[in-house]
Design a protein around this motif. Structure first.
Motif, PDB file in Angstrom:
ATOM      1  N   GLY A 283       0.808  -1.209   0.000  1.00  0.00           N
ATOM      2  CA  GLY A 283       0.000   0.000   0.000  1.00  0.00           C
ATOM      3  C   GLY A 283       0.841   1.259   0.000  1.00  0.00           C
ATOM      4  O   GLY A 283       0.518   2.236  -0.684  1.00  0.00           O
ATOM      5  N   GLY A 284       1.936   1.255   0.765  1.00  0.00           N
ATOM      6  CA  GLY A 284       2.811   2.419   0.786  1.00  0.00           C
ATOM      7  C   GLY A 284       3.492   2.649  -0.551  1.00  0.00           C
ATOM      8  O   GLY A 284       3.629   3.789  -1.007  1.00  0.00           O
ATOM      9  N   ALA A 285       3.924   1.562  -1.183  1.00  0.00           N
ATOM     10  CA  ALA A 285       4.533   1.674  -2.511  1.00  0.00           C
ATOM     11  C   ALA A 285       3.538   2.268  -3.510  1.00  0.00           C
ATOM     12  O   ALA A 285       3.877   3.166  -4.294  1.00  0.00           O
ATOM     13  N   PHE A 286       2.305   1.784  -3.457  1.00  0.00           N
ATOM     14  CA  PHE A 286       1.265   2.287  -4.364  1.00  0.00           C
ATOM     15  C   PHE A 286       0.974   3.765  -4.120  1.00  0.00           C
ATOM     16  O   PHE A 286       0.931   4.569  -5.055  1.00  0.00           O
ATOM     17  N   LEU A 287       0.767   4.146  -2.853  1.00  0.00           N
ATOM     18  CA  LEU A 287       0.374   5.523  -2.548  1.00  0.00           C
ATOM     19  C   LEU A 287       1.473   6.506  -2.905  1.00  0.00           C
ATOM     20  O   LEU A 287       1.205   7.581  -3.450  1.00  0.00           O
ATOM     21  N   MET A 288       2.729   6.152  -2.617  1.00  0.00           N
ATOM     22  CA  MET A 288       3.827   7.064  -2.931  1.00  0.00           C
ATOM     23  C   MET A 288       3.988   7.240  -4.430  1.00  0.00           C
ATOM     24  O   MET A 288       4.168   8.368  -4.928  1.00  0.00           O
ATOM     25  N   LEU A 289       3.907   6.144  -5.172  1.00  0.00           N
ATOM     26  CA  LEU A 289       4.022   6.241  -6.627  1.00  0.00           C
ATOM     27  C   LEU A 289       2.841   6.991  -7.223  1.00  0.00           C
ATOM     28  O   LEU A 289       3.003   7.794  -8.145  1.00  0.00           O
ATOM     29  N   LEU A 290       1.653   6.755  -6.688  1.00  0.00           N
ATOM     30  CA  LEU A 290       0.469   7.478  -7.168  1.00  0.00           C
ATOM     31  C   LEU A 290       0.611   8.971  -6.935  1.00  0.00           C
ATOM     32  O   LEU A 290       0.339   9.783  -7.834  1.00  0.00           O
ATOM     33  N   ALA A 291       1.057   9.355  -5.735  1.00  0.00           N
ATOM     34  CA  ALA A 291       1.222  10.774  -5.423  1.00  0.00           C
ATOM     35  C   ALA A 291       2.276  11.412  -6.319  1.00  0.00           C
ATOM     36  O   ALA A 291       2.104  12.541  -6.803  1.00  0.00           O
ATOM     37  N   ASP A 292       3.374  10.691  -6.559  1.00  0.00           N
ATOM     38  CA  ASP A 292       4.437  11.236  -7.404  1.00  0.00           C
ATOM     39  C   ASP A 292       3.962  11.382  -8.848  1.00  0.00           C
ATOM     40  O   ASP A 292       4.268  12.377  -9.512  1.00  0.00           O
ATOM     41  N   THR A 293       3.203  10.402  -9.328  1.00  0.00           N
ATOM     42  CA  THR A 293       2.694  10.460 -10.707  1.00  0.00           C
ATOM     43  C   THR A 293       1.675  11.576 -10.868  1.00  0.00           C
ATOM     44  O   THR A 293       1.692  12.311 -11.872  1.00  0.00           O
ATOM     45  N   LEU A 294       0.786  11.729  -9.885  1.00  0.00           N
ATOM     46  CA  LEU A 294      -0.182  12.830  -9.934  1.00  0.00           C
ATOM     47  C   LEU A 294       0.532  14.178  -9.883  1.00  0.00           C
ATOM     48  O   LEU A 294       0.141  15.119 -10.582  1.00  0.00           O
ATOM     49  N   GLY A 295       1.579  14.251  -9.071  1.00  0.00           N
ATOM     50  CA  GLY A 295       2.336  15.494  -8.981  1.00  0.00           C
ATOM     51  C   GLY A 295       2.996  15.883 -10.282  1.00  0.00           C
ATOM     52  O   GLY A 295       3.214  17.071 -10.555  1.00  0.00           O
ATOM     53  N   ARG A 296       3.299  14.897 -11.118  1.00  0.00           N
ATOM     54  CA  ARG A 296       3.915  15.170 -12.422  1.00  0.00           C
ATOM     55  C   ARG A 296       2.893  15.597 -13.466  1.00  0.00           C
ATOM     56  O   ARG A 296       3.276  16.157 -14.497  1.00  0.00           O
ATOM     57  N   THR A 297       1.622  15.325 -13.223  1.00  0.00           N
ATOM     58  CA  THR A 297       0.607  15.550 -14.265  1.00  0.00           C
ATOM     59  C   THR A 297      -0.370  16.682 -13.946  1.00  0.00           C
ATOM     60  O   THR A 297      -0.871  17.322 -14.857  1.00  0.00           O
ATOM     61  N   ILE A 298      -0.645  16.945 -12.669  1.00  0.00           N
ATOM     62  CA  ILE A 298      -1.670  17.921 -12.307  1.00  0.00           C
ATOM     63  C   ILE A 298      -1.368  19.303 -12.875  1.00  0.00           C
ATOM     64  O   ILE A 298      -2.255  19.977 -13.413  1.00  0.00           O
ATOM     65  N   ALA A 299      -0.120  19.750 -12.751  1.00  0.00           N
ATOM     66  CA  ALA A 299       0.247  21.091 -13.200  1.00  0.00           C
ATOM     67  C   ALA A 299       1.323  21.043 -14.273  1.00  0.00           C
ATOM     68  O   ALA A 299       2.168  21.938 -14.361  1.00  0.00           O
ATOM     69  N   ALA A 300       1.335  19.985 -15.069  1.00  0.00           N
ATOM     70  CA  ALA A 300       2.351  19.831 -16.116  1.00  0.00           C
ATOM     71  C   ALA A 300       2.408  21.082 -16.985  1.00  0.00           C
ATOM     72  O   ALA A 300       1.373  21.676 -17.299  1.00  0.00           O
ATOM     73  N   PRO A 301       3.610  21.524 -17.390  1.00  0.00           N
ATOM     74  CA  PRO A 301       4.922  20.872 -17.257  1.00  0.00           C
ATOM     75  C   PRO A 301       5.597  21.068 -15.898  1.00  0.00           C
ATOM     76  O   PRO A 301       6.715  20.619 -15.698  1.00  0.00           O
ATOM     77  N   TYR A 302       4.937  21.766 -14.971  1.00  0.00           N
ATOM     78  CA  TYR A 302       5.504  21.921 -13.643  1.00  0.00           C
ATOM     79  C   TYR A 302       5.155  20.702 -12.788  1.00  0.00           C
ATOM     80  O   TYR A 302       4.261  19.929 -13.123  1.00  0.00           O
ATOM     81  N   GLU A 303       5.875  20.565 -11.675  1.00  0.00           N
ATOM     82  CA  GLU A 303       5.648  19.417 -10.809  1.00  0.00           C
ATOM     83  C   GLU A 303       5.273  19.853  -9.402  1.00  0.00           C
ATOM     84  O   GLU A 303       5.765  20.868  -8.904  1.00  0.00           O
ATOM     85  N   ILE A 304       4.396  19.081  -8.784  1.00  0.00           N
ATOM     86  CA  ILE A 304       4.043  19.262  -7.380  1.00  0.00           C
ATOM     87  C   ILE A 304       4.638  18.080  -6.621  1.00  0.00           C
ATOM     88  O   ILE A 304       4.407  16.927  -6.983  1.00  0.00           O
ATOM     89  N   SER A 305       5.392  18.370  -5.583  1.00  0.00           N
ATOM     90  CA  SER A 305       6.041  17.304  -4.821  1.00  0.00           C
ATOM     91  C   SER A 305       5.018  16.342  -4.238  1.00  0.00           C
ATOM     92  O   SER A 305       3.941  16.747  -3.790  1.00  0.00           O
ATOM     93  N   ALA A 306       5.357  15.054  -4.263  1.00  0.00           N
ATOM     94  CA  ALA A 306       4.467  14.043  -3.680  1.00  0.00           C
ATOM     95  C   ALA A 306       4.222  14.316  -2.213  1.00  0.00           C
ATOM     96  O   ALA A 306       3.128  14.045  -1.690  1.00  0.00           O
TER      97      ALA A 306
END
Length: 331
Positions: A283-306
Protein backbone atom coordinates in the motif's frame (compact mmCIF):
# COMPACT_ATOMS: atom_id res chain seq x y z
CA UNK A 1 -11.62 -18.59 9.28
CA UNK A 2 -11.95 -19.29 5.55
CA UNK A 3 -14.45 -16.44 5.21
CA UNK A 4 -11.99 -14.09 6.90
CA UNK A 5 -9.08 -15.16 4.69
CA UNK A 6 -11.07 -14.67 1.50
CA UNK A 7 -11.60 -10.87 1.85
CA UNK A 8 -7.94 -10.52 2.86
CA UNK A 9 -6.78 -12.40 -0.23
CA UNK A 10 -9.07 -10.28 -2.40
CA UNK A 11 -7.67 -7.09 -0.85
CA UNK A 12 -4.11 -8.23 -1.62
CA UNK A 13 -5.05 -9.19 -5.19
CA UNK A 14 -6.79 -5.89 -5.89
CA UNK A 15 -3.89 -3.92 -4.42
CA UNK A 16 -1.33 -5.81 -6.52
CA UNK A 17 -3.33 -5.21 -9.70
CA UNK A 18 -3.79 -1.52 -8.93
CA UNK A 19 -0.09 -1.20 -8.14
CA UNK A 20 0.87 -2.83 -11.45
CA UNK A 21 -1.45 -0.47 -13.36
CA UNK A 22 0.01 2.53 -11.53
CA UNK A 23 3.55 1.46 -12.44
CA UNK A 24 2.58 1.21 -16.11
CA UNK A 25 0.91 4.64 -16.00
CA UNK A 26 3.97 6.13 -14.29
CA UNK A 27 6.23 4.69 -17.00
CA UNK A 28 4.11 6.38 -19.68
CA UNK A 29 3.61 9.71 -17.92
CA UNK A 30 5.57 12.34 -19.83
CA UNK A 31 6.47 13.35 -23.35
CA UNK A 32 7.33 9.77 -24.36
CA UNK A 33 4.76 6.96 -24.30
CA UNK A 34 5.57 3.33 -25.03
CA UNK A 35 3.51 0.18 -25.23
CA UNK A 36 4.17 -2.85 -23.05
CA UNK A 37 5.47 -4.78 -26.06
CA UNK A 38 7.80 -1.95 -27.02
CA UNK A 39 9.03 -1.75 -23.42
CA UNK A 40 9.76 -5.47 -23.19
CA UNK A 41 11.42 -5.53 -26.62
CA UNK A 42 13.54 -2.49 -25.78
CA UNK A 43 14.63 -3.99 -22.46
CA UNK A 44 15.34 -7.56 -23.53
CA UNK A 45 15.47 -7.83 -27.36
CA UNK A 46 16.88 -4.83 -29.21
CA UNK A 47 17.95 -1.29 -28.39
CA UNK A 48 15.17 1.30 -28.55
CA UNK A 49 16.04 4.98 -27.92
CA UNK A 50 12.62 5.74 -26.41
CA UNK A 51 12.86 2.77 -24.04
CA UNK A 52 16.42 3.74 -23.14
CA UNK A 53 15.27 7.26 -22.25
CA UNK A 54 12.44 5.94 -20.10
CA UNK A 55 14.78 3.44 -18.48
CA UNK A 56 17.35 6.07 -17.52
CA UNK A 57 15.01 8.89 -16.50
CA UNK A 58 11.79 7.34 -15.18
CA UNK A 59 12.71 3.91 -13.85
CA UNK A 60 14.99 5.20 -11.05
CA UNK A 61 12.31 7.63 -9.91
CA UNK A 62 9.63 4.94 -9.97
CA UNK A 63 11.74 2.40 -8.08
CA UNK A 64 12.73 4.93 -5.41
CA UNK A 65 9.08 5.94 -4.98
CA UNK A 66 8.08 2.29 -4.57
CA UNK A 67 10.85 1.43 -2.11
CA UNK A 68 10.56 4.68 -0.17
CA UNK A 69 6.78 4.44 0.09
CA UNK A 70 6.94 0.84 1.29
CA UNK A 71 9.62 1.73 3.86
CA UNK A 72 7.75 4.73 5.28
CA UNK A 73 4.49 2.83 5.50
CA UNK A 74 6.00 -0.14 7.33
CA UNK A 75 7.92 2.25 9.57
CA UNK A 76 4.59 3.79 10.55
CA UNK A 77 3.18 0.36 11.39
CA UNK A 78 6.16 -0.43 13.64
CA UNK A 79 6.09 2.92 15.42
CA UNK A 80 2.37 2.60 16.06
CA UNK A 81 2.96 -0.80 17.68
CA UNK A 82 5.89 0.48 19.78
CA UNK A 83 4.15 3.64 20.94
CA UNK A 84 0.66 2.13 21.20
CA UNK A 85 -0.53 5.07 19.17
CA UNK A 86 -2.54 4.90 15.91
CA UNK A 87 -1.33 8.34 14.84
CA UNK A 88 2.41 7.72 15.21
CA UNK A 89 4.19 8.40 11.92
CA UNK A 90 7.93 8.91 11.28
CA UNK A 91 7.17 12.26 9.67
CA UNK A 92 4.87 13.45 12.44
CA UNK A 93 7.04 12.43 15.42
CA UNK A 94 10.25 13.93 14.04
CA UNK A 95 12.24 10.83 13.04
CA UNK A 96 12.19 11.75 9.35
CA UNK A 97 13.14 15.37 10.03
CA UNK A 98 16.05 14.25 12.22
CA UNK A 99 17.31 11.98 9.45
CA UNK A 100 16.75 14.73 6.89
CA UNK A 101 18.79 17.25 8.88
CA UNK A 102 21.83 14.97 8.98
CA UNK A 103 21.40 14.05 5.30
CA UNK A 104 21.28 17.74 4.38
CA UNK A 105 24.44 18.45 6.39
CA UNK A 106 26.27 15.64 4.63
CA UNK A 107 25.07 16.73 1.19
CA UNK A 108 26.10 20.33 1.84
CA UNK A 109 29.33 20.00 3.83
CA UNK A 110 30.71 16.55 2.98
CA UNK A 111 29.43 15.69 -0.51
CA UNK A 112 32.25 13.16 -0.90
CA UNK A 113 30.50 11.04 1.76
CA UNK A 114 27.43 10.76 -0.47
CA UNK A 115 27.33 6.97 -0.37
CA UNK A 116 27.38 7.02 3.45
CA UNK A 117 24.42 9.40 3.64
CA UNK A 118 21.86 6.66 4.50
CA UNK A 119 23.94 5.40 7.43
CA UNK A 120 24.54 8.90 8.78
CA UNK A 121 20.85 9.77 8.28
CA UNK A 122 20.09 6.68 10.37
CA UNK A 123 22.08 8.29 13.20
CA UNK A 124 19.92 11.40 12.89
CA UNK A 125 16.79 9.27 12.99
CA UNK A 126 18.01 7.50 16.14
CA UNK A 127 18.73 10.88 17.76
CA UNK A 128 15.21 12.14 17.03
CA UNK A 129 13.54 8.90 18.10
CA UNK A 130 15.59 8.81 21.31
CA UNK A 131 14.58 12.38 22.13
CA UNK A 132 10.91 11.53 21.64
CA UNK A 133 11.10 8.50 23.92
CA UNK A 134 13.12 10.28 26.62
CA UNK A 135 10.99 13.41 26.69
CA UNK A 136 7.65 11.62 26.39
CA UNK A 137 8.28 8.82 28.89
CA UNK A 138 6.76 9.45 32.32
CA UNK A 139 5.37 6.42 34.10
CA UNK A 140 4.90 4.83 30.70
CA UNK A 141 4.17 6.08 27.19
CA UNK A 142 1.11 8.30 26.95
CA UNK A 143 -0.19 8.50 23.34
CA UNK A 144 -0.93 12.21 23.53
CA UNK A 145 2.44 13.06 25.08
CA UNK A 146 4.27 11.07 22.39
CA UNK A 147 2.61 13.04 19.62
CA UNK A 148 3.08 16.43 21.28
CA UNK A 149 6.77 15.78 21.95
CA UNK A 150 7.17 14.35 18.44
CA UNK A 151 5.64 17.46 16.88
CA UNK A 152 8.04 19.64 18.87
CA UNK A 153 11.07 17.54 17.87
CA UNK A 154 9.88 17.59 14.26
CA UNK A 155 9.58 21.39 14.34
CA UNK A 156 13.13 21.80 15.70
CA UNK A 157 14.80 19.56 13.11
CA UNK A 158 12.67 20.96 10.28
CA UNK A 159 13.70 24.47 11.28
CA UNK A 160 17.37 23.48 11.37
CA UNK A 161 17.09 21.87 7.93
CA UNK A 162 15.41 24.92 6.40
CA UNK A 163 17.93 27.23 8.05
CA UNK A 164 20.85 25.29 6.58
CA UNK A 165 19.16 25.27 3.18
CA UNK A 166 18.76 29.05 3.38
CA UNK A 167 22.39 29.49 4.43
CA UNK A 168 23.52 27.70 1.29
CA UNK A 169 21.30 29.97 -0.80
CA UNK A 170 19.32 26.97 -2.01
CA UNK A 171 21.90 26.50 -4.76
CA UNK A 172 23.13 23.05 -3.73
CA UNK A 173 21.06 20.52 -5.65
CA UNK A 174 21.66 17.70 -3.17
CA UNK A 175 20.57 19.82 -0.23
CA UNK A 176 17.55 21.23 -2.04
CA UNK A 177 16.32 17.83 -3.23
CA UNK A 178 16.34 16.47 0.33
CA UNK A 179 14.93 19.60 1.95
CA UNK A 180 12.14 19.88 -0.63
CA UNK A 181 11.45 16.11 -0.94
CA UNK A 182 12.21 16.13 -4.66
CA UNK A 183 12.90 12.83 -6.42
CA UNK A 184 12.81 14.11 -10.00
CA UNK A 185 16.56 13.90 -10.60
CA UNK A 186 17.27 10.47 -9.15
CA UNK A 187 19.65 8.12 -10.96
CA UNK A 188 20.45 4.42 -10.86
CA UNK A 189 23.19 5.18 -8.30
CA UNK A 190 20.45 6.36 -5.93
CA UNK A 191 18.50 3.18 -6.61
CA UNK A 192 21.51 1.02 -5.75
CA UNK A 193 22.03 2.92 -2.49
CA UNK A 194 18.45 2.71 -1.24
CA UNK A 195 17.66 -0.83 -2.38
CA UNK A 196 19.98 -2.77 -0.09
CA UNK A 197 19.06 -0.83 3.04
CA UNK A 198 15.33 -0.86 2.42
CA UNK A 199 15.19 -4.55 1.52
CA UNK A 200 17.11 -5.37 4.70
CA UNK A 201 14.79 -3.21 6.78
CA UNK A 202 11.65 -4.73 5.23
CA UNK A 203 12.92 -8.28 5.81
CA UNK A 204 13.65 -7.43 9.46
CA UNK A 205 10.18 -5.90 9.79
CA UNK A 206 8.53 -9.04 8.41
CA UNK A 207 10.52 -11.13 10.87
CA UNK A 208 9.40 -8.90 13.76
CA UNK A 209 5.65 -9.29 13.23
CA UNK A 210 5.18 -11.38 16.38
CA UNK A 211 7.04 -8.82 18.50
CA UNK A 212 4.73 -6.11 17.14
CA UNK A 213 1.68 -8.16 18.14
CA UNK A 214 3.08 -8.44 21.68
CA UNK A 215 3.84 -4.72 21.88
CA UNK A 216 0.25 -3.97 20.91
CA UNK A 217 -0.79 -5.56 24.21
CA UNK A 218 -0.51 -3.69 27.50
CA UNK A 219 3.01 -3.73 28.96
CA UNK A 220 1.76 -5.65 31.98
CA UNK A 221 0.21 -8.37 29.83
CA UNK A 222 3.34 -8.63 27.65
CA UNK A 223 5.57 -8.96 30.71
CA UNK A 224 3.25 -11.66 32.02
CA UNK A 225 4.01 -13.60 28.82
CA UNK A 226 7.73 -13.36 29.56
CA UNK A 227 8.51 -10.54 27.13
CA UNK A 228 11.25 -8.01 27.82
CA UNK A 229 9.10 -5.08 26.76
CA UNK A 230 11.82 -2.42 26.88
CA UNK A 231 14.29 -4.39 24.77
CA UNK A 232 11.59 -5.47 22.32
CA UNK A 233 10.43 -1.87 21.92
CA UNK A 234 14.01 -0.72 21.28
CA UNK A 235 14.64 -3.42 18.64
CA UNK A 236 11.40 -2.77 16.76
CA UNK A 237 11.98 1.00 16.98
CA UNK A 238 15.46 0.56 15.47
CA UNK A 239 13.96 -1.27 12.49
CA UNK A 240 11.40 1.51 12.08
CA UNK A 241 14.13 4.16 12.27
CA UNK A 242 16.20 2.32 9.64
CA UNK A 243 13.27 2.31 7.21
CA UNK A 244 12.30 5.93 7.84
CA UNK A 245 15.86 7.28 7.77
CA UNK A 246 16.97 5.50 4.60
CA UNK A 247 13.92 6.60 2.64
CA UNK A 248 14.28 10.15 3.96
CA UNK A 249 17.93 10.27 2.92
CA UNK A 250 16.86 9.62 -0.68
CA UNK A 251 13.42 11.27 -0.89
CA UNK A 252 13.42 13.94 1.81
CA UNK A 253 10.73 14.22 4.48
CA UNK A 254 7.43 12.70 3.33
CA UNK A 255 4.89 12.85 6.12
CA UNK A 256 1.59 11.03 6.64
CA UNK A 257 2.21 8.02 4.37
CA UNK A 258 3.02 6.02 7.50
CA UNK A 259 -0.28 7.25 8.92
CA UNK A 260 -2.65 6.86 5.98
CA UNK A 261 -1.65 3.41 4.73
CA UNK A 262 -1.61 1.50 8.06
CA UNK A 263 -4.98 3.00 8.97
CA UNK A 264 -6.58 1.84 5.71
CA UNK A 265 -4.77 -1.50 5.94
CA UNK A 266 -6.25 -2.24 9.38
CA UNK A 267 -9.72 -1.64 7.98
CA UNK A 268 -9.12 -4.01 5.05
CA UNK A 269 -7.00 -6.83 6.51
CA UNK A 270 -7.14 -6.44 10.29
CA UNK A 271 -4.51 -5.72 12.93
CA UNK A 272 -2.42 -8.90 12.91
CA UNK A 273 1.04 -7.74 11.90
CA UNK A 274 1.76 -10.94 9.97
CA UNK A 275 -0.70 -9.63 7.38
CA UNK A 276 -0.65 -5.92 8.19
CA UNK A 277 3.07 -5.42 7.46
CA UNK A 278 3.16 -6.92 3.93
CA UNK A 279 -0.14 -5.24 3.00
CA UNK A 280 1.16 -1.87 4.25
CA UNK A 281 4.34 -2.47 2.27
CA UNK A 282 2.38 -2.79 -0.97
CA UNK A 283 0.00 0.00 0.00
CA UNK A 284 2.81 2.42 0.79
CA UNK A 285 4.53 1.67 -2.51
CA UNK A 286 1.26 2.29 -4.36
CA UNK A 287 0.37 5.52 -2.55
CA UNK A 288 3.83 7.06 -2.93
CA UNK A 289 4.02 6.24 -6.63
CA UNK A 290 0.47 7.48 -7.17
CA UNK A 291 1.22 10.77 -5.42
CA UNK A 292 4.44 11.24 -7.40
CA UNK A 293 2.69 10.46 -10.71
CA UNK A 294 -0.18 12.83 -9.93
CA UNK A 295 2.34 15.49 -8.98
CA UNK A 296 3.91 15.17 -12.42
CA UNK A 297 0.61 15.55 -14.26
CA UNK A 298 -1.67 17.92 -12.31
CA UNK A 299 0.25 21.09 -13.20
CA UNK A 300 2.35 19.83 -16.12
CA UNK A 301 4.92 20.87 -17.26
CA UNK A 302 5.50 21.92 -13.64
CA UNK A 303 5.65 19.42 -10.81
CA UNK A 304 4.04 19.26 -7.38
CA UNK A 305 6.04 17.30 -4.82
CA UNK A 306 4.47 14.04 -3.68
CA UNK A 307 5.05 15.16 -0.08
CA UNK A 308 2.78 18.16 -0.64
CA UNK A 309 -0.05 16.06 -2.04
CA UNK A 310 0.27 13.56 0.81
CA UNK A 311 0.20 16.39 3.35
CA UNK A 312 -3.02 17.72 1.84
CA UNK A 313 -4.63 14.29 2.32
CA UNK A 314 -2.81 13.31 5.52
CA UNK A 315 -3.54 16.47 7.50
CA UNK A 316 -7.32 15.94 7.58
CA UNK A 317 -6.83 12.23 8.28
CA UNK A 318 -4.64 13.06 11.28
CA UNK A 319 -7.41 15.29 12.63
CA UNK A 320 -9.97 12.51 12.16
CA UNK A 321 -7.79 9.96 13.95
CA UNK A 322 -7.14 12.35 16.85
CA UNK A 323 -10.89 12.94 17.24
CA UNK A 324 -11.54 9.20 17.23
CA UNK A 325 -8.62 8.27 19.49
CA UNK A 326 -10.18 9.70 22.65
CA UNK A 327 -12.63 6.80 22.60
CA UNK A 328 -10.04 4.07 22.57
CA UNK A 329 -6.63 5.45 23.53
CA UNK A 330 -7.41 7.86 26.31
CA UNK A 331 -5.96 10.85 24.51
Amino acid sequence: MAEKKKPTAISFLVLIVVLAVTIYVAINTGSISISMKQLLDGLFVAYDPDVATVYDLRFPRIIIALLGGAALSVSGVLFQACMKNPIADPGVIGVSSGASFIAVLIAGIFPNLYFLTPLLAFAGGILACGLVYLLAFRNGLNPLRVILVGVAVNAVFTGLTQAFNSMTGGNLSGVASIANANISQKTWDDVYIITGYVVLGLVLALMAFYKCDLLSLSDQTARGLGVNVTMTRILVSLIAVILASISTAEMGVVSFIGLIVPHIARILVGSQHKVLIPFSMLGGAFLMLLADTLGRTIAAPYEISASILLSIVGGPMLIILIRRSDKTYGV
